[in-house]
Design an enzyme around this catalytic site. Structure first.
Site, mmCIF file in Angstrom:
data_model
loop_
_atom_site.group_PDB
_atom_site.id
_atom_site.type_symbol
_atom_site.label_atom_id
_atom_site.label_comp_id
_atom_site.label_asym_id
_atom_site.label_seq_id
_atom_site.Cartn_x
_atom_site.Cartn_y
_atom_site.Cartn_z
ATOM 1 N N SER A 135 43.116 69.943 21.565
ATOM 2 C CA SER A 135 44.376 69.128 22.253
ATOM 3 C C SER A 135 44.896 69.053 20.658
ATOM 4 C CB SER A 135 43.659 67.329 22.706
ATOM 5 O OG SER A 135 44.874 66.593 22.554
ATOM 6 N N LYS A 161 46.318 72.560 24.262
ATOM 7 C CA LYS A 161 47.142 71.605 24.233
ATOM 8 C C LYS A 161 47.876 70.954 22.882
ATOM 9 C CE LYS A 161 45.840 66.707 25.926
ATOM 10 N NZ LYS A 161 44.739 66.211 26.993
ATOM 11 N N LYS A 163 50.331 67.734 22.993
ATOM 12 C CA LYS A 163 50.681 66.464 22.489
ATOM 13 C C LYS A 163 52.744 66.815 22.897
ATOM 14 C CE LYS A 163 47.154 63.718 23.441
ATOM 15 N NZ LYS A 163 46.566 63.248 24.601
ATOM 16 N N ASP A 188 50.617 67.580 27.666
ATOM 17 C CA ASP A 188 50.317 66.327 27.061
ATOM 18 C C ASP A 188 51.182 65.864 27.463
ATOM 19 O OD1 ASP A 188 49.110 63.729 28.194
ATOM 20 O OD2 ASP A 188 46.888 64.356 27.317
ATOM 21 N N GLU A 213 50.480 68.006 31.868
ATOM 22 C CA GLU A 213 49.318 66.447 31.875
ATOM 23 C C GLU A 213 49.937 65.235 32.063
ATOM 24 O OE1 GLU A 213 46.197 66.929 29.242
ATOM 25 O OE2 GLU A 213 45.467 64.431 29.843
ATOM 26 N N ASP A 238 45.731 62.363 34.519
ATOM 27 C CA ASP A 238 45.062 62.162 33.067
ATOM 28 C C ASP A 238 44.410 60.062 34.092
ATOM 29 O OD1 ASP A 238 43.210 60.823 31.395
ATOM 30 O OD2 ASP A 238 44.552 61.705 29.847
ATOM 31 N N LYS A 262 37.421 61.766 32.650
ATOM 32 C CA LYS A 262 36.984 61.402 31.958
ATOM 33 C C LYS A 262 35.549 60.666 32.667
ATOM 34 C CE LYS A 262 41.413 61.966 28.287
ATOM 35 N NZ LYS A 262 41.761 61.289 28.245
ATOM 36 N N GLY A 290 39.105 63.823 26.565
ATOM 37 C CA GLY A 290 38.901 63.563 25.705
ATOM 38 C C GLY A 290 38.965 62.435 24.775
HETATM 39 C C1 NPQ Z 1 44.429 62.132 26.238
HETATM 40 N N1 NPQ Z 1 43.138 62.278 24.503
HETATM 41 O O1 NPQ Z 1 44.345 63.630 27.518
HETATM 42 C C2 NPQ Z 1 43.631 61.795 25.121
HETATM 43 C C3 NPQ Z 1 44.272 60.229 24.813
HETATM 44 C C4 NPQ Z 1 43.587 59.637 24.002
HETATM 45 C C5 NPQ Z 1 42.331 64.429 23.071
HETATM 46 O O2 NPQ Z 1 43.769 64.155 24.278
HETATM 47 C C6 NPQ Z 1 41.860 55.898 20.461
HETATM 48 C C7 NPQ Z 1 41.497 56.480 21.992
HETATM 49 C C8 NPQ Z 1 42.664 57.472 19.867
HETATM 50 C C9 NPQ Z 1 41.538 56.253 22.341
HETATM 51 C C10 NPQ Z 1 44.112 59.150 21.493
HETATM 52 C C11 NPQ Z 1 43.572 63.770 23.935
HETATM 53 C C12 NPQ Z 1 42.957 58.144 20.967
HETATM 54 C C13 NPQ Z 1 42.597 57.760 22.827
HETATM 55 C C14 NPQ Z 1 44.590 59.616 22.191
HETATM 56 C C15 NPQ Z 1 42.886 58.667 23.973
HETATM 57 O O3 NPQ Z 1 45.359 61.879 26.863
HETATM 58 MG MG MG Z 2 45.530 62.879 28.658
#
Ligand code: NPQ
Ligand code: MG
Length: 368
Positions: A135, A161, A163, A188, A213, A238, A262, A290
């Site tokens: 990610s 992936k 953002k 995402d 996503e 998600d 998750k 994650g």
């Molecule tokens: C997701 N994670 O899939 C999340 C979003 C995310 C790896 O893309 C602190 C705590 C910071 C939780 C940043 C990835 C964060 C967090 C991103 C969750 O949407």
């Molecule tokens: Mg996500």
């Protein structure tokens, strides 16, 4: 089995690089680690709540409070059959799934250790090697994004992936597709769009992304169904999926064709397995998301990703992408083929580095 004690620790640990999403930028993490003693067996879990209530309403502070003042009093000294019973014991507490998952996952680890089997097998996993993706946060410029992606592809990761948010969506996707026409690519949005943005999201269709996503609101399922009807690209939910009931509604309404699972968001491994089974029956592939986990949460994610319907590469990647030094030994490593191989030791299989954990600890409590 009986839960004899719990130790809550809050550690602070710096990210190797800032991570930017449509809801903010993280430079470091505050992480709650949960250590349990079940009949003399020790288990470890991680609470994935963020510092701020942006990804979800839970935060480090709410999770600490709910664990200490509500979850622990329910589970303290309680006799239960298995880790698989914990979620239903905690049913009087509404929501607070990340707090619940933190302790349930520690209990699963302890139970697997007491039985002398690896957690992934105990959970019903069938795969000894899991496919991995990365990610990649929002970058300042397209050249910086291309350089990041090039590095991850060279490391072997099977899926990229990125953002996205309004103003950083079509252009980065176009640039990536021009450079790498054939890689497995997805985006995402972390809820950054509204249903009125459907035409813009539709303009991503020609880039044959494997999924978009969570384009719409974190608490919506209905509008996602309306959006999915207009898109060829599969929607993956998600933030909107908090329970097995949510998964069923989303699938029945046609709100998504893929689900990001998750453990923290849904309240632990027991619910993950329920959602997994629903999705498997309905032909919906799942993958493991994650939350910028330390090694404890990462190891838990590796174990879950071995379940049979986790067929798509997850956001489960190497420790070294996030931390200068992780808190487990060995660290989570990725093969040149972009996979993680499970370990055969009992429980999560990775050992917490106690001295490193102590040195990062800012708060520690053993509730009586
Ligand atoms: C997701 N994670 O899939 C999340 C979003 C995310 C790896 O893309 C602190 C705590 C910071 C939780 C940043 C990835 C964060 C967090 C991103 C969750 O949407
Ligand atoms: Mg996500």
């Amino acid at each position: 089995m009986r839960l004899r004690s719990v130790c809550l620790r809050e550690i602070h640990i710096d990210l190797i690089a800032p991570f930017q999403t449509s809801f903010g930028t993280s430079h470091s993490r505050r992480v709650i680690l949960v250590e349990v003693d079940i009949d003399g067996a020790t288990g470890w879990g991680e609470v994935v709540a963020g510092e701020d209530p942006f990804y979800s309403y839970e935060t480090v502070e709410t999770a600490w409070h709910v664990l200490r003042d509500h979850i622990w009093p329910i589970l303290k000294g309680r006799d239960f059959r298995a880790a698989a019973d914990v979620f239903d014991l905690l049913a009087p507490i509404r929501g607070h799934n990340m707090a619940k998952a933190g302790i349930e996952s520690a209990i699963w680890d302890a139970e697997a250790k007491a039985r002398g089997i690896p957690l992934w097998k105990f959970l019903g996993g069938t795969r000894e090697e899991i496919p991995c993706g990365v990610s990649i946060g929002i970058q300042a410029t397209i050249p910086e994004l291309l350089a990041k992606v090039e590095k991850e592809l060279a490391a072997g990761y099977q899926r990229i992936k990125i953002k996205i948010k309004p103003g950083w969506d079509i252009e980065p996707v176009r640039a990536l597709r021009e450079r790498w026409p054939r890689i497995r690519l997805m985006v995402d949005a972390n809820s950054a769009y509204r249903l009125e943005d459907a035409p813009l999201l539709k303009s991503l269709d020609p880039f044959y992304l494997i999924m978009i996503e969570q384009p719409l609101s974190w608490d919506d399922i209905y509008d996602h169904a309306a959006l999915q009807k207009q898109l060829d690209t599969p929607i993956c939910l998600d933030e909107s999926i908090h329970s097995a009931a949510d998964a069923r509604v989303a699938i029945e309404l046609g709100a998504c064709r893929i689900i990001n699972v998750k453990m923290g968001r849904v309240g632990g491994q027991t619910v993950v397995r329920r959602i997994h089974d629903i999705c498997q029956e309905k032909g919906i592939p799942v993958w493991c998301g994650g939350m910028l986990e330390t090694g404890i949460g990462r190891a838990q994610n590796v174990a879950l990703s071995t379940l049979p319907d986790f067929v798509l590469p997850g956001d489960v990647s190497a420790s070294r992408r996030y931390w200068i030094e992780d808190i487990i030994s060995p660290e989570v490593e990725v093969t040149p083929q972009g996979t993680i191989r499970v370990l055969s030791k009992p429980g999560i299989g990775y050992a917490p580095k106690l001295e490193r954990i102590e040195s990062l600890t800012k708060r520690k409590e053993l509730p009586p």
